[in-house]
Design a protein around this motif. Sequence first.
Motif, PDB file in Angstrom:
ATOM      1  N   ILE A 141      45.630  51.367  27.379  1.00 47.84           N
ATOM      2  CA  ILE A 141      45.990  50.247  28.315  1.00 47.84           C
ATOM      3  C   ILE A 141      45.403  50.691  29.831  1.00 47.84           C
ATOM      4  CG2 ILE A 141      47.714  49.108  29.697  1.00 47.84           C
ATOM      5  CD1 ILE A 141      49.376  48.992  27.059  1.00 47.84           C
ATOM      6  N   LEU A 142      45.631  52.090  30.189  1.00 50.34           N
ATOM      7  CA  LEU A 142      45.204  52.431  31.370  1.00 50.34           C
ATOM      8  C   LEU A 142      43.722  52.619  31.532  1.00 50.34           C
ATOM      9  CD1 LEU A 142      47.608  55.396  31.986  1.00 50.34           C
ATOM     10  CD2 LEU A 142      47.484  53.245  33.092  1.00 50.34           C
ATOM     11  N   GLY A 143      42.882  53.013  30.353  1.00 49.71           N
ATOM     12  CA  GLY A 143      41.612  52.894  30.272  1.00 49.71           C
ATOM     13  C   GLY A 143      41.023  51.376  30.660  1.00 49.71           C
ATOM     14  N   ALA A 144      41.420  50.454  29.616  1.00 49.33           N
ATOM     15  CA  ALA A 144      41.323  49.145  29.918  1.00 49.33           C
ATOM     16  C   ALA A 144      41.407  48.445  31.195  1.00 49.33           C
ATOM     17  CB  ALA A 144      41.987  48.200  28.815  1.00 49.33           C
ATOM     18  N   LEU A 145      42.249  48.917  31.898  1.00 47.88           N
ATOM     19  CA  LEU A 145      42.721  48.660  33.184  1.00 47.88           C
ATOM     20  C   LEU A 145      41.617  49.216  34.439  1.00 47.88           C
ATOM     21  CD1 LEU A 145      46.397  48.865  33.668  1.00 47.88           C
ATOM     22  CD2 LEU A 145      45.190  46.854  33.702  1.00 47.88           C
TER      23      LEU A 145
END
Length: 79
Positions: A63-67
């Motif tokens: 999720i953090l990488g996608a953000l």
Amino acid sequence: MGIVLYMIIIGAAAGFLATRIMDVRTDVVTTIGIGILGAIIGGLVLRFLLTVMGMLSGFVGAILGALLLIWVWQTYVKR
């Protein structure tokens, strides 16, 4: 084959959550792509969490990488 299916499912979920958090409306393929690339980026950046916390940290990293990927895309590519 199992890893590919796992990446698509996790990528779809992470991409969906990331696009909703960042209020971005994309099609399904782009959402899955964002999620998969975010999972790769998050996995590389947050690798040490996998050994400490297990699979949940992989999802958080995805999720953090996608953000991060959405932010870079909106900041530099979309203009």
